[in-house]
Design a protein around this motif. Structure first.
Motif, short mmCIF file in Angstrom:
data_model
loop_
_atom_site.label_atom_id
_atom_site.label_comp_id
_atom_site.label_asym_id
_atom_site.label_seq_id
_atom_site.Cartn_x
_atom_site.Cartn_y
_atom_site.Cartn_z
N GLU A 293 10.88 4.61 2.05
CA GLU A 293 9.94 4.61 3.17
C GLU A 293 9.96 3.32 3.98
O GLU A 293 9.37 3.23 5.05
CB GLU A 293 8.52 4.85 2.65
N ARG A 294 10.66 2.30 3.49
CA ARG A 294 10.72 1.01 4.18
C ARG A 294 9.31 0.45 4.44
O ARG A 294 8.99 -0.02 5.52
CB ARG A 294 11.47 1.13 5.51
N GLU A 295 8.45 0.57 3.43
CA GLU A 295 7.10 0.05 3.52
C GLU A 295 6.83 -0.83 2.30
O GLU A 295 7.61 -0.86 1.35
CB GLU A 295 6.09 1.20 3.56
N ILE A 296 5.71 -1.52 2.34
CA ILE A 296 5.30 -2.34 1.20
C ILE A 296 5.19 -1.44 -0.03
O ILE A 296 4.60 -0.36 0.03
CB ILE A 296 3.96 -3.04 1.51
N THR A 297 5.79 -1.88 -1.14
CA THR A 297 5.89 -1.00 -2.29
C THR A 297 5.39 -1.66 -3.57
O THR A 297 5.41 -2.89 -3.69
CB THR A 297 7.35 -0.53 -2.49
N TYR A 298 4.95 -0.83 -4.49
CA TYR A 298 4.55 -1.28 -5.82
C TYR A 298 5.81 -1.66 -6.61
O TYR A 298 6.83 -0.99 -6.54
CB TYR A 298 3.81 -0.15 -6.53
N LEU A 299 5.72 -2.76 -7.40
CA LEU A 299 6.84 -3.19 -8.21
C LEU A 299 6.52 -3.21 -9.70
O LEU A 299 7.31 -2.73 -10.52
CB LEU A 299 7.31 -4.59 -7.78
N ALA A 300 5.39 -3.80 -10.07
CA ALA A 300 5.04 -3.92 -11.49
C ALA A 300 3.57 -4.27 -11.59
O ALA A 300 2.94 -4.69 -10.61
CB ALA A 300 5.90 -4.99 -12.17
N SER A 301 3.01 -4.14 -12.80
CA SER A 301 1.60 -4.48 -12.97
C SER A 301 1.27 -4.70 -14.44
O SER A 301 1.99 -4.25 -15.34
CB SER A 301 0.71 -3.36 -12.41
N LEU A 302 0.17 -5.42 -14.64
CA LEU A 302 -0.48 -5.58 -15.94
C LEU A 302 -1.94 -5.18 -15.72
O LEU A 302 -2.80 -6.05 -15.52
CB LEU A 302 -0.37 -7.03 -16.44
N TRP B 134 -1.95 -5.00 5.09
CA TRP B 134 -1.86 -4.12 3.92
C TRP B 134 -2.96 -4.43 2.90
O TRP B 134 -3.33 -3.54 2.12
CB TRP B 134 -0.49 -4.28 3.27
N GLU B 135 -3.49 -5.66 2.89
CA GLU B 135 -4.51 -6.02 1.90
C GLU B 135 -5.76 -5.15 2.03
O GLU B 135 -6.46 -4.90 1.05
CB GLU B 135 -4.89 -7.50 2.05
N GLU B 136 -6.04 -4.69 3.25
CA GLU B 136 -7.24 -3.88 3.49
C GLU B 136 -6.99 -2.39 3.29
O GLU B 136 -7.91 -1.59 3.38
CB GLU B 136 -7.75 -4.12 4.92
N LYS B 137 -5.74 -2.01 3.04
CA LYS B 137 -5.40 -0.60 2.91
C LYS B 137 -5.33 -0.20 1.43
O LYS B 137 -5.35 -1.03 0.53
CB LYS B 137 -4.07 -0.32 3.60
N GLU B 138 -5.20 1.09 1.23
CA GLU B 138 -5.02 1.60 -0.14
C GLU B 138 -3.66 1.14 -0.67
O GLU B 138 -2.64 1.27 0.01
CB GLU B 138 -5.09 3.13 -0.14
N LYS B 139 -3.66 0.62 -1.87
CA LYS B 139 -2.44 0.03 -2.43
C LYS B 139 -1.51 1.12 -2.98
O LYS B 139 -1.96 2.10 -3.57
CB LYS B 139 -2.78 -0.96 -3.54
N PRO B 140 -0.20 0.92 -2.80
CA PRO B 140 0.75 1.86 -3.42
C PRO B 140 0.67 1.75 -4.95
O PRO B 140 0.43 0.68 -5.49
CB PRO B 140 2.11 1.39 -2.90
N VAL B 141 0.88 2.87 -5.62
CA VAL B 141 0.75 2.89 -7.09
C VAL B 141 2.08 3.21 -7.77
O VAL B 141 2.15 3.26 -9.00
CB VAL B 141 -0.32 3.91 -7.54
#
Length: 351
Positions: free
Chosen positions: A126-135, A113-120
């Motif tokens: 979807e049972r996939e890697i998901t965005y949680l929070a950000s600064l 996932w590090e090489e793919k477009e990140k979820p925003v």
């Protein structure tokens, strides 16, 4: 060309039995009006149809039996696992939990996932890697792992900089059915990332967990967790109460000093006895420049399974807002550890 739609198993079941009934009814209706020659031909044809029907019924029964066996196997497996868990010692359960955490983080790291477009944005379905929070202003992003086997556990912290992104993985729970997402705060002075994670919810139960990542250059951040047994022990040592039925008073003390007085009869019946303050069922954190632990004011009763929560007529639950002091020490074994200490108290009504 329109594709052929395969019938559902339930529809197929009805179709087979309906076909059989129709064949028998047609035979009963027509047999009286047939000549012997026609009846012979019709019986031969009917025999063939019933033979095919019998084969379909046999196949259907086998499929149903296989489905029932598969369902029973799943139930038996779940029951066996439950019984196995009940027989495990605390050490075995902790080892199993650690093993699962290692598997989750392995999958996370190796997912590419590090090489793919990140979820925003957050997406649970979807049972996939998901965005949680950000600064975003600090270049810090938090993501959660999710697949068909594991949900709501395993996070990655991304630090974005001029020289690219660095990723660090932690075995943290991050979600409950209430879908409350984590909160972040960057302490620039101490190079620390505060992370508050919502990990438990239920009836009179709501629990957040505090982690502090101590960052140092490009070295992996060190994870320090404010342990539940740590803050509960501090709360028990610090707070006490008295309940006086004669004066109809319930008083809370902080280090021996009175900090709140309320009417006892508002919260309990005449035959109840207050045993002391109750801690641990509901814990939140304020993660900003003033790091605080938040707990609603509650007391244990000798006749209730859940705590007695003290409410104000206007605002709701009284909240104890307690500052959290923390610093790093070197233990006698030469290991770095973070010491968390509960500091100043503020009592206010939670809206």
């Amino acid at each position: 060309m329109r594709q052929k739609k395969e019938p559902k198993k339930k529809e197929r079941n009805y179709s087979i039995w309906f076909t059989g009934i129709v064949l028998v009814m047609v035979y009963m209706i027509l047999m009286d009006s047939m000549s012997r020659a026609k009846e012979k031909v019709f019986k031969s044809h009917l025999k063939e149809q019933i033979q095919e029907l019998s084969e379909d019924i046999f196949v259907l029964m086998q499929e149903q039996e296989a489905e029932q066996k598969a369902e029973q196997d799943i139930k038996d497996e779940a029951k066996a696992k439950a019984e196995e868990f009940l027989e495990m010692s605390q050490e075995e359960l902790e080892a199993l939990w650690k093993q699962e955490g290692e598997e989750i983080l392995r999958r996370f790291r190796e997912s590419g996932w590090e090489e793919k477009e990140k979820p925003v944005e957050f997406c649970w379905e979807e049972r996939e890697i998901t965005y949680l929070a950000s600064l975003p202003e600090e270049g810090i992003y938090l993501y959660g792992y999710m697949d068909e086997d594991y949900q709501n556990r395993g996070v990655a912290v991304e630090f974005r900089g001029a020289d690219g992104s660095r990723y660090y993985y932690y075995d943290w729970g991050y979600l409950t059915p209430r879908m409350i997402l984590p909160e972040l705060y960057w302490n620039d002075k101490e190079n620390q990332l505060y992370v508050s994670l919502y990990i438990g919810s239920g009836t009179e139960f709501s629990l957040e967990e505090l982690h502090i990542l101590q960052c140092s250059g490009k070295d992996p951040p060190i994870d320090y967790k404010f342990l539940q047994e740590d803050y509960i022990q501090q709360l028990k040592e610090r707070f006490s109460c008295t309940a006086d039925p004669q004066k109809d008073e319930l008083i809370l003390y902080d280090k021996g000093e009175e900090v709140l007085k309320t009417v006892l009869s508002k919260w309990i019946t005449e035959d109840e006895t207050i045993l002391g303050p109750a801690w641990g069922g509901i814990i939140y954190y304020q993660v900003d420049k003033e790091l605080k632990l938040i707990a609603p004011l509650a007391f244990e009763s000798d006749q209730r399974a859940v705590p007695v929560y003290v409410y104000d007529d206007t605002f709701g639950k009284y909240g104890l807002y307690i500052s959290i002091d923390h610093h790093i020490e070197i233990s006698s074994a030469g290991e770095q550890q973070m010491i968390f200490t509960l500091g100043d108290l503020t009592i206010k009504e939670e809206e």
